[in-house]
Design an enzyme around this catalytic site. Structure first.
Site, PDB file in Angstrom:
ATOM      1  N   GLY A  32      52.614  45.980 -10.481  1.00 45.98           N
ATOM      2  CA  GLY A  32      52.699  46.541  -8.853  1.00 45.98           C
ATOM      3  C   GLY A  32      53.583  47.576  -8.687  1.00 45.98           C
ATOM      4  CB  CYS A  33      56.552  48.948 -10.443  1.00 44.21           C
ATOM      5  SG  CYS A  33      57.686  47.589  -9.912  1.00 44.21           S
ATOM      6  CD  GLU A  34      53.346  55.537  -7.473  1.00 41.25           C
ATOM      7  OE1 GLU A  34      54.069  56.402  -7.372  1.00 41.25           O
ATOM      8  OE2 GLU A  34      52.750  55.199  -6.342  1.00 41.25           O
ATOM      9  CB  SER A  35      57.980  53.984 -12.018  1.00 40.23           C
ATOM     10  OG  SER A  35      58.936  53.111 -11.224  1.00 40.23           O
TER      11      SER A  35
END
Length: 152
Positions: free
Chosen positions: A63-66
């Protein structure tokens, strides 16, 4: 999250201290978003980097873009976390989250209201939707780790 054979030592978890009385005033007293952003990046530098061997897919927060990695350990009913990211701003946000939960019991962690916490710090409305989603994913992973650990 911690299923892999590689895991940080217990000392790595208990050695991470993030004192809210020291850290949070730099955000609440910042005059504008630029000062908060700078404080956030400086806070991220206080987190020790995870060793490359610990940057396992099984520890990645979805769920984290990075890229962000999270490890959890329960010790005597208290919950401790190690986390890292390859993005400076995310690493600072991780440090803010850990400031609120490090060494706390399951009930305290479950009760964390991320929106209220970020409102108090003056960060609400300042983060992009993708960053907000990533921070929410991290907070949920932190809460889930505490709950799952207590079920064992």
């Amino acid at each position: 999250m911690n299923d892999n054979k590689l895991s940080p030592s217990t000392e790595a978890f208990t050695g991470l201290t993030l004192d809210p009385q020291e850290i949070l005033p730099s955000f609440t007293q910042a005059a504008n978003w630029q000062e908060r952003y700078r404080a956030l990046m400086l806070l991220g530098k206080r987190l020790p980097p995870l060793a490359e061997a610990l940057r396992q897919e099984s520890a990645q927060v979805r769920g984290c873009e990075s890229n962000a990695w999270l490890y959890h350990r329960e010790i005597d009913g208290r919950h401790y976390y190690l986390a890292d990211s390859d993005a400076r701003i995310v690493k600072g946000l991780i440090a803010l989250l850990l400031t609120a939960v490090q060494g706390q019991d399951k009930k305290t962690i479950a009760a964390l209201d991320l929106h209220e916490y970020f409102d108090r710090l003056g960060l609400s409305g300042q983060l992009s939707p993708s960053r907000t989603n990533g921070v929410l994913a991290l907070a949920e992973a932190i809460k889930a780790a505490a709950v799952e650990s207590s079920k064992r």
